[in-house]
Design an enzyme around this catalytic site. Structure first.
Site, PDB file in Angstrom:
ATOM      1  N   GLU A 181       0.614  -0.965   0.012  1.00 45.46           N
ATOM      2  CA  GLU A 181      -0.486   0.197  -0.224  1.00 45.46           C
ATOM      3  C   GLU A 181       0.849   1.507  -0.258  1.00 45.46           C
ATOM      4  O   GLU A 181       1.507   1.718   0.548  1.00 45.46           O
ATOM      5  CB  GLU A 181      -1.002   0.292   0.924  1.00 45.46           C
ATOM      6  CG  GLU A 181      -2.249  -1.370   1.358  1.00 45.46           C
ATOM      7  CD  GLU A 181      -3.262  -0.870   0.403  1.00 45.46           C
ATOM      8  OE1 GLU A 181      -3.518  -0.412   0.319  1.00 45.46           O
ATOM      9  OE2 GLU A 181      -3.439  -1.708  -0.439  1.00 45.46           O
ATOM     10  N   CYS A 187      -2.866   8.984   2.926  1.00 37.93           N
ATOM     11  CA  CYS A 187      -2.364   8.859   1.646  1.00 37.93           C
ATOM     12  C   CYS A 187      -3.339   8.856   0.322  1.00 37.93           C
ATOM     13  O   CYS A 187      -2.561   8.940  -0.381  1.00 37.93           O
ATOM     14  CB  CYS A 187      -1.767   7.218   1.966  1.00 37.93           C
ATOM     15  SG  CYS A 187      -3.347   5.963   2.124  1.00 37.93           S
TER      16      CYS A 187
END
Lengths: 402, 468
Positions: A204, A238
């Site tokens: 990720e 993010c």
């Protein structure tokens, strides 16, 4: 450590559903009993407002936990499949086996969420787990290392505290799965290490999430939703909108609306607001501060190195070559770049690495669909930011460098 | 970079959106179907030239199984391509939440030599179905099939979006320096490591279909005759050059005694008294591989077969008895027509033996007692598992096919191939208005807002009551 966990796994201890449910319920108790400690640690690490911690660290984990506990029985079952003529009288099914001993490396920005949510799945699937919280969020790292193991079966679950060097050594070991959240450059290192053992990975990562604002939209709503996504956790998210693409006319309209939203959220002096976080460390502060030399500061721009405060900032007249467009910002700065049309915005996006998220704001369905169809990204959200991440029914992840 | 031009050509084609419409993909897939029909004889000839593949075997694995995958895909493609709408929570009730099936972009498929059409086409079918542009690299070891694919496959497909590259080891290394959006590799574990390491530089996701030693446990309670035929079939098909062939047998010393005559009988039934004369038994693909396999014969003792003929690269269907774990045949994947039998005391010992080794692509267990089969399944880990037969789990397109650990990562066949080459993109389409729904989340923060927010969107544990 690794061979001890491997022996525990081979013993079959983590296989029965009752065992897994017990470990997961213990995680639930950790979230409840250590709630104040989590609030304190995240406040110490990056001045995370308690509201944000409750929402993005505790409540989200609790949702994932309950969702898993509610469904584990079903998820674990053998899945019987369609058979052909030759196998009609046979039993054909998919068995849900654990991988074995898995490694989860967590980042510092949502240090509880991004460690616990993968952990919940790993435990639910019957694995033994080594967790490595981020050394950058020091207080949470200490909290996790000292208290989390007391809730879990120490023979099957371990917390390792490690800096860069030790993490490199840790990665020399053979794990059966590695789940990594962090930057693309470290992602490469993790995948290269995993390749030596043919270990499957989930990475990720991140990138620059574009946010295209078309000319047909409710500017006030757009401004609030974009400001919320950008400045939550002082931009250290993010999936935060990284930069805005819009026409020059829209930029004119957006600025006052953004100014109004920021004032509504944080008051006339955000440094005094209890609802606005700080940058996690001095190195990061310096990095983000340096990006301010891009375009012109239209809103904000103030910084305070002592408290690692960077004001909610909007930059205009930003060019492609500016510093702020060369890396993921991961801070409370929103650059606006002007484009002539939707087609130009799409071309701009497609000329760059594929991001974790693409955002589009438009009242016009065709515009939304066009951007969706002609771009590629981990996820996509129209007319809001971040929200696609809150649905447990939507798979969350990146593509390419993200 | 000799392949840069090719890759960027395909990338431009992908960015143009040409491979996106369903009609386009169906047309390319149907063309693949015509390739299989029109070039059937060429495929049979090429695989016969490469490894003496019997035409029955070639037809079954290279043509029939591929057509199955093709038809399964053509039958279901529109359904697979559709946006998948998902459960929403209270906050998103009025929104549109779905998973969009996006292609990855430009993908690379590297195929091996043992089933050179099948292991190239089946991934290709999924890659095309998922809307990607594809670079295909057939194996240089199966030279005739490589030439067939390079010369003829491209005539059937859109050359702007699909390309065949012929490359040896050196050139493949150069090819892997390019950025692909997905890499699908079938081959050995050692090359798998190299592929994954190269992929890591570009953060390219991979599927690795590798290999290993597939154990075949035969319990004392079984129909020995049936076991012998099913194991012999799986072992000697394609002269043993099958990734999921039973690699070695584990059984008691008594069962070894019973199995031997049954295996002898099965081999004779299949291939006659002199298998070298049978048209139904393959050959080893190359001299290097032949010598490698021949060297494994000095393990245990040759109970059946053991004859070799270097000129023809013929190795007889062979069974080795009393093989020890330290013998050569137990140090590597055999990939040839040799079946070693390793004696174990009981099932527990068999399970321990299996678990002490890298996890294989397949585990086989033969027993009339379903509890035995269940125990082996529950206490071991492998890519796939088959009770009371060999190979057959591969033939169901509804079962995902792949390895674990050293035997690989990722899975495919049927819809799983489509999913392998598809990026499942989460999409949320919210309303531009209805801003009041969002006000709870904005600063200035308050406990009251937080309480309302968590009450609305946090998932509760079912079956728990809260008394207010």
């Amino acid at each position: 450590l690794v061979s001890r966990l491997r022996a525990a796994w081979l013993s079959g201890r983590t296989r029965p559903m009752e065992y897994r449910v017990a470990q997961l319920e213990a995680l639930g108790r950790f979230l409840e009993e250590k709630q104040q400690d989590i609030l304190d640690a995240t406040a110490a690490d990056m001045s995370k407002p308690p509201f944000e911690v409750e929402l993005s660290e505790i409540s989200i984990c609790r949702s994932e936990l309950n969702h898993t506990l509610n469904n584990l029985g079903t998820w674990m079952k053998d899945k019987h499949v369609e058979k052909n003529w030759a196998t009609q009288l046979d039993s054909a099914f998919i068995r849900k086996d654990p991988y074995g001993v898995v490694l989860i490396i967590g980042p510092w920005n949502y240090p509880i969420n991004l460690l616990l949510v993968p952990l919940i799945g790993a435990i639910a699937a019957g694995n033994c787990v080594v967790m490595k919280p981020s050394e950058i969020s020091k207080n949470v790292e200490r909290l996790v290392a000292e208290t989390l193991p007391t809730y879990l079966d120490k023979d099957c679950f371990a917390v390792v505290t490690a800096g860069t060097e030790e993490t490199t050594r840790l990665l020399e070991n053979k794990f059966d799965y590695i789940f990594f959240t962090g930057s693309p450059s470290v992602g490469r290192i993790v995948m290269t290490a995993a390749a030596k053992h043919l270990t499957p990975v989930t990475l990720e990562l991140g990138g620059k999430n574009p946010c295209y604002v078309s000319d047909t939209c409710d500017v006030k709503n757009v401004a609030r939703r974009v400001a919320w996504g950008r400045f939550f956790n002082a931009g250290q998210t993010c999936v935060a909108p990284d930069y805005v693409l819009c026409s020059a006319e829209m930029q004119e309209k957006l600025l006052p609306a953004l100014r109004e939203a920021i004032t509504e959220f944080y008051g006339p002096n955000p440094q005094e607001s209890p609802d606005f976080a700080r940058i996690v460390g001095d190195k990061h502060f310096q990095r983000v501060q340096a990006l301010l030399r891009s375009g012109c500061v239209a809103i904000g721009g103030q910084t305070d190195a002592e408290t690692r405060y960077i004001a909610p900032t909007v930059l205009v007249d930003v060019q492609q070559d500016d510093p702020i467009m060369q890396e993921e910002i991961f801070g409370p700065i929103l650059p606006i770049l002007t484009v002539a049309s939707t087609n130009d915005a799409i071309a701009f996006i497609n000329a760059r690495e594929r991001p974790l998220a693409i955002y589009v704001f438009s009242s016009c369905k065709q515009v939304v669909n066009q951007v969706l169809e002609q771009t590629s990204s981990g996820g996509f959200c129209a007319n809001d930011t971040i929200m696609h991440m809150t649905l447990t029914s939507l798979p969350f992840g990146g593509i390419g460098k993200s | 970079n000799p392949y840069a031009g090719l890759v960027s050509h395909l990338r431009a084609a992908w960015l143009s959106g040409r491979t996106r419409p369903m009609e386009y993909r169906m047309a390319q897939l149907e063309a693949l179907g015509r390739f299989l029909d029109e070039k059937k004889q060429d495929i049979l000839d090429a695989t016969a030239a490469d490894m003496g593949k019997p035409s029955f075997e070639a037809y079954f694995t290279e043509i029939l199984l591929c057509k199955n995958e093709l038809n399964d895909t053509l039958n279901n493609l529109s359904h697979w391509m559709k946006d998948e709408h998902v459960d929403k929570n209270l906050v998103t009730q009025l929104d549109s939440a779905f998973i969009r099936k996006d292609p990855y972009g430009v993908v690379l498929i590297i195929a091996p030599w043992n089933y050179p059409i099948h292991l190239l086409l089946v991934p290709l079918i999924g890659a095309i179905a998922a809307g990607n542009c594809v670079v295909v690299k057939p194996s240089e070891t199966s030279r005739n099939t490589e030439r067939l694919v390079a010369e003829m496959l491209t005539c059937y497909l859109d050359n702007d979006c699909f390309a065949v590259v012929t490359a040896g080891v050196q050139e493949t290394t150069r090819l892997l320096e390019n950025k692909f959006d997905y890499i699908f590799f079938t081959g050995t574990s050692s090359v798998g490591r190299i592929v994954m390491t190269a992929a890591a530089k570009h953060l390219t996701p991979v599927t690795l279909e590798l290999g290993g030693k597939n154990p075949c446990y035969v319990s004392d309670t079984c129909d020995v005759k049936n076991v012998a035929r099913r194991v012999a079939w799986g072992r000697f098909f394609n002269a043993g050059q099958t990734c999921i062939a039973p690699d070695y047998v584990l059984c008691s010393v008594e069962m070894q005694e019973k199995l031997m005559p049954a295996l002898r009988e099965a081999i004779t039934e299949f291939f006659g008294s002199n298998p070298q004369e049978s048209p139904d038994f393959g050959r080893i693909v190359g001299d290097k591989q032949f010598r490698r396999i021949r060297a494994l014969l000095c393990s245990g003792r040759v109970a059946i077969g053991g004859q070799t003929d270097e000129k023809e690269r013929y190795i007889a269907p062979t069974v080795l008895a009393d093989v020890l774990p330290s013998d050569p045949a137990m140090q590597e994947e055999i990939f040839g027509p040799i079946l070693p039998i390793v004696v174990v005391a009981n099932m527990d010992e068999a399970i321990d033996f299996i678990n002490a080794r890298p996890r294989p692509l397949a585990i086989y267990a033969f027993s009339c007692d379903s509890k035995v089969v269940k125990q082996v399944l529950e206490r071991t880990s492998s890519g796939g598992f088959c009770g009371n037969d060999t190979l057959m789990h591969l033939t169901l397109t509804s079962l995902p096919f792949g390895g674990i650990g050293n035997s690989g990562l990722g899975k495919y066949h049927g819809k799983f191939t489509f999913d392998t080459f598809t990026h499942h993109r989460s999409c949320l389409h919210r309303n531009m208005g209805l801003e009041t729904l969002n006000t709870l989340r904005y600063p200035p923060y308050s406990q009251q807002k937080l309480g309302l927010l968590t009450a609305t969107f946090e998932i509760k544990r079912k079956g728990m009551c809260t008394l207010l």
